[in-house]
Write a protein that holds these residues in place. Sequence first.
Motif, PDB file in Angstrom:
ATOM      1  N   GLU A  10     -37.080 -10.061  24.602  1.00  0.00           N
ATOM      2  CA  GLU A  10     -35.047  -9.990  24.137  1.00  0.00           C
ATOM      3  C   GLU A  10     -34.911 -11.233  23.853  1.00  0.00           C
ATOM      4  OE1 GLU A  10     -31.515  -8.567  24.985  1.00  0.00           O
ATOM      5  OE2 GLU A  10     -33.557  -7.038  24.910  1.00  0.00           O
ATOM      6  N   LYS A  11     -35.487 -12.251  24.309  1.00  0.00           N
ATOM      7  CA  LYS A  11     -34.945 -13.583  23.456  1.00  0.00           C
ATOM      8  C   LYS A  11     -35.266 -13.701  22.014  1.00  0.00           C
ATOM      9  CE  LYS A  11     -36.281 -16.501  27.537  1.00  0.00           C
ATOM     10  NZ  LYS A  11     -36.845 -17.283  27.958  1.00  0.00           N
ATOM     11  N   LEU A  12     -36.493 -12.702  21.342  1.00  0.00           N
ATOM     12  CA  LEU A  12     -36.790 -12.860  20.823  1.00  0.00           C
ATOM     13  C   LEU A  12     -35.008 -12.510  19.273  1.00  0.00           C
ATOM     14  CD1 LEU A  12     -38.075 -13.703  17.424  1.00  0.00           C
ATOM     15  CD2 LEU A  12     -39.638 -10.815  18.186  1.00  0.00           C
ATOM     16  N   LYS A  13     -34.903 -10.952  19.777  1.00  0.00           N
ATOM     17  CA  LYS A  13     -33.840 -10.237  19.529  1.00  0.00           C
ATOM     18  C   LYS A  13     -32.339 -10.590  19.265  1.00  0.00           C
ATOM     19  CE  LYS A  13     -31.207  -5.788  20.032  1.00  0.00           C
ATOM     20  NZ  LYS A  13     -31.013  -4.525  20.604  1.00  0.00           N
ATOM     21  N   LEU A  14     -32.345 -11.943  20.468  1.00  0.00           N
ATOM     22  CA  LEU A  14     -30.794 -12.602  21.168  1.00  0.00           C
ATOM     23  C   LEU A  14     -30.804 -14.028  19.912  1.00  0.00           C
ATOM     24  CD1 LEU A  14     -30.600 -12.319  24.954  1.00  0.00           C
ATOM     25  CD2 LEU A  14     -29.781 -10.974  22.592  1.00  0.00           C
ATOM     26  N   GLY A  15     -32.134 -14.467  19.822  1.00  0.00           N
ATOM     27  CA  GLY A  15     -32.415 -15.454  18.612  1.00  0.00           C
ATOM     28  C   GLY A  15     -31.993 -16.431  19.165  1.00  0.00           C
ATOM     29  N   GLU A  16     -32.961 -16.565  20.743  1.00  0.00           N
ATOM     30  CA  GLU A  16     -33.338 -17.398  21.431  1.00  0.00           C
ATOM     31  C   GLU A  16     -34.880 -18.571  21.201  1.00  0.00           C
ATOM     32  OE1 GLU A  16     -32.702 -16.671  25.410  1.00  0.00           O
ATOM     33  OE2 GLU A  16     -30.598 -15.597  25.465  1.00  0.00           O
ATOM     34  N   ILE A  17     -35.700 -17.419  20.287  1.00  0.00           N
ATOM     35  CA  ILE A  17     -36.217 -17.546  20.030  1.00  0.00           C
ATOM     36  C   ILE A  17     -36.931 -17.457  18.483  1.00  0.00           C
ATOM     37  CG2 ILE A  17     -38.150 -18.809  21.883  1.00  0.00           C
ATOM     38  CD1 ILE A  17     -39.073 -15.747  22.026  1.00  0.00           C
ATOM     39  N   GLN A  18     -37.876 -17.864  17.514  1.00  0.00           N
ATOM     40  CA  GLN A  18     -37.835 -17.595  16.872  1.00  0.00           C
ATOM     41  C   GLN A  18     -38.648 -16.905  16.369  1.00  0.00           C
ATOM     42  OE1 GLN A  18     -35.536 -18.082  13.946  1.00  0.00           O
ATOM     43  NE2 GLN A  18     -34.500 -19.188  15.467  1.00  0.00           N
ATOM     44  N   GLU A  19     -39.821 -16.799  16.786  1.00  0.00           N
ATOM     45  CA  GLU A  19     -40.961 -15.797  16.343  1.00  0.00           C
ATOM     46  C   GLU A  19     -41.477 -15.886  18.017  1.00  0.00           C
ATOM     47  OE1 GLU A  19     -43.516 -17.968  13.195  1.00  0.00           O
ATOM     48  OE2 GLU A  19     -44.491 -19.284  13.984  1.00  0.00           O
ATOM     49  N   ILE A  20     -42.442 -14.634  18.229  1.00  0.00           N
ATOM     50  CA  ILE A  20     -43.440 -14.797  19.255  1.00  0.00           C
ATOM     51  C   ILE A  20     -45.391 -14.237  19.010  1.00  0.00           C
ATOM     52  CG2 ILE A  20     -44.206 -13.249  21.216  1.00  0.00           C
ATOM     53  CD1 ILE A  20     -42.040 -12.087  21.340  1.00  0.00           C
ATOM     54  N   VAL A  21     -46.228 -15.253  19.495  1.00  0.00           N
ATOM     55  CA  VAL A  21     -47.676 -15.330  18.651  1.00  0.00           C
ATOM     56  C   VAL A  21     -48.158 -14.888  19.322  1.00  0.00           C
ATOM     57  CG1 VAL A  21     -48.989 -16.854  17.997  1.00  0.00           C
ATOM     58  CG2 VAL A  21     -46.979 -17.429  17.548  1.00  0.00           C
ATOM     59  N   VAL A  22     -49.056 -13.163  19.109  1.00  0.00           N
ATOM     60  CA  VAL A  22     -49.377 -12.854  19.837  1.00  0.00           C
ATOM     61  C   VAL A  22     -51.503 -12.729  19.746  1.00  0.00           C
ATOM     62  CG1 VAL A  22     -50.035 -10.345  20.729  1.00  0.00           C
ATOM     63  CG2 VAL A  22     -48.161 -11.065  20.074  1.00  0.00           C
ATOM     64  N   GLU A  23     -52.414 -13.110  21.022  1.00  0.00           N
ATOM     65  CA  GLU A  23     -53.380 -13.210  20.486  1.00  0.00           C
ATOM     66  C   GLU A  23     -53.937 -12.172  20.233  1.00  0.00           C
ATOM     67  OE1 GLU A  23     -54.775 -16.225  19.351  1.00  0.00           O
ATOM     68  OE2 GLU A  23     -52.934 -17.732  19.564  1.00  0.00           O
ATOM     69  N   ARG A  24     -55.209 -11.916  20.789  1.00  0.00           N
ATOM     70  CA  ARG A  24     -56.363 -10.802  20.228  1.00  0.00           C
ATOM     71  C   ARG A  24     -55.976  -9.923  21.660  1.00  0.00           C
ATOM     72  NH1 ARG A  24     -61.546 -10.373  17.669  1.00  0.00           N
ATOM     73  NH2 ARG A  24     -61.072 -13.573  18.346  1.00  0.00           N
ATOM     74  N   ASP A  25     -56.324 -11.131  22.355  1.00  0.00           N
ATOM     75  CA  ASP A  25     -57.171 -10.342  23.817  1.00  0.00           C
ATOM     76  C   ASP A  25     -55.720 -10.344  24.770  1.00  0.00           C
ATOM     77  OD1 ASP A  25     -59.428 -11.346  23.353  1.00  0.00           O
ATOM     78  OD2 ASP A  25     -59.217 -13.457  24.243  1.00  0.00           O
ATOM     79  N   ASP A  26     -53.785 -10.944  23.384  1.00  0.00           N
ATOM     80  CA  ASP A  26     -53.394 -10.012  24.402  1.00  0.00           C
ATOM     81  C   ASP A  26     -52.155  -9.497  24.133  1.00  0.00           C
ATOM     82  OD1 ASP A  26     -53.302 -12.425  26.442  1.00  0.00           O
ATOM     83  OD2 ASP A  26     -52.153 -13.751  24.607  1.00  0.00           O
ATOM     84  N   PHE A  27     -52.988  -8.602  23.100  1.00  0.00           N
ATOM     85  CA  PHE A  27     -52.279  -7.545  22.092  1.00  0.00           C
ATOM     86  C   PHE A  27     -52.176  -6.437  22.979  1.00  0.00           C
ATOM     87  CE2 PHE A  27     -51.926  -3.657  19.499  1.00  0.00           C
ATOM     88  CZ  PHE A  27     -50.525  -3.303  19.056  1.00  0.00           C
ATOM     89  N   PHE A  28     -52.748  -5.969  23.500  1.00  0.00           N
ATOM     90  CA  PHE A  28     -52.199  -4.406  24.533  1.00  0.00           C
ATOM     91  C   PHE A  28     -50.987  -4.598  25.165  1.00  0.00           C
ATOM     92  CE2 PHE A  28     -56.747  -3.033  22.332  1.00  0.00           C
ATOM     93  CZ  PHE A  28     -56.038  -1.932  21.863  1.00  0.00           C
ATOM     94  N   VAL A  29     -51.384  -5.855  25.990  1.00  0.00           N
ATOM     95  CA  VAL A  29     -50.330  -6.806  27.522  1.00  0.00           C
ATOM     96  C   VAL A  29     -48.621  -6.772  26.391  1.00  0.00           C
ATOM     97  CG1 VAL A  29     -48.901  -7.958  28.956  1.00  0.00           C
ATOM     98  CG2 VAL A  29     -51.724  -7.499  28.751  1.00  0.00           C
ATOM     99  N   PHE A  30     -48.936  -6.887  25.170  1.00  0.00           N
ATOM    100  CA  PHE A  30     -47.385  -6.762  24.221  1.00  0.00           C
ATOM    101  C   PHE A  30     -46.959  -5.672  23.844  1.00  0.00           C
ATOM    102  CE2 PHE A  30     -45.563  -6.586  19.951  1.00  0.00           C
ATOM    103  CZ  PHE A  30     -44.992  -6.946  19.828  1.00  0.00           C
ATOM    104  N   ARG A  31     -48.209  -4.592  23.648  1.00  0.00           N
ATOM    105  CA  ARG A  31     -47.725  -3.844  23.170  1.00  0.00           C
ATOM    106  C   ARG A  31     -46.924  -2.752  24.044  1.00  0.00           C
ATOM    107  NH1 ARG A  31     -50.178   1.739  22.693  1.00  0.00           N
ATOM    108  NH2 ARG A  31     -50.026   2.152  20.639  1.00  0.00           N
TER     109      ARG A  31
END
Length: 62
Positions: A10-31
């Motif tokens: 949501e913060k990325l969509k609103l422009g509050e942050i520019q990017e999200i870095v997702v590490e391999r171990d966190d991918f399924f949580v992100f997904r």
Amino acid sequence: MENQYTDFLEKLKLGEIQEIVVERDDFFVFREAWLARSDRTEFVGEAGLNGKIIYRYLEKKK
């Protein structure tokens, strides 16, 4: 427990942050958070080294 990536997306969509870095171990949580969004196709991932993915929000022009 709330998925931290729900807030990050949501913060990325609103422009509050520019990017999200997702590490391999966190991918399924992100997904899980990403799949719950109706605008998920506007989040674009760029593959990095060692399974790291950098997501940015690119709103589609109508």
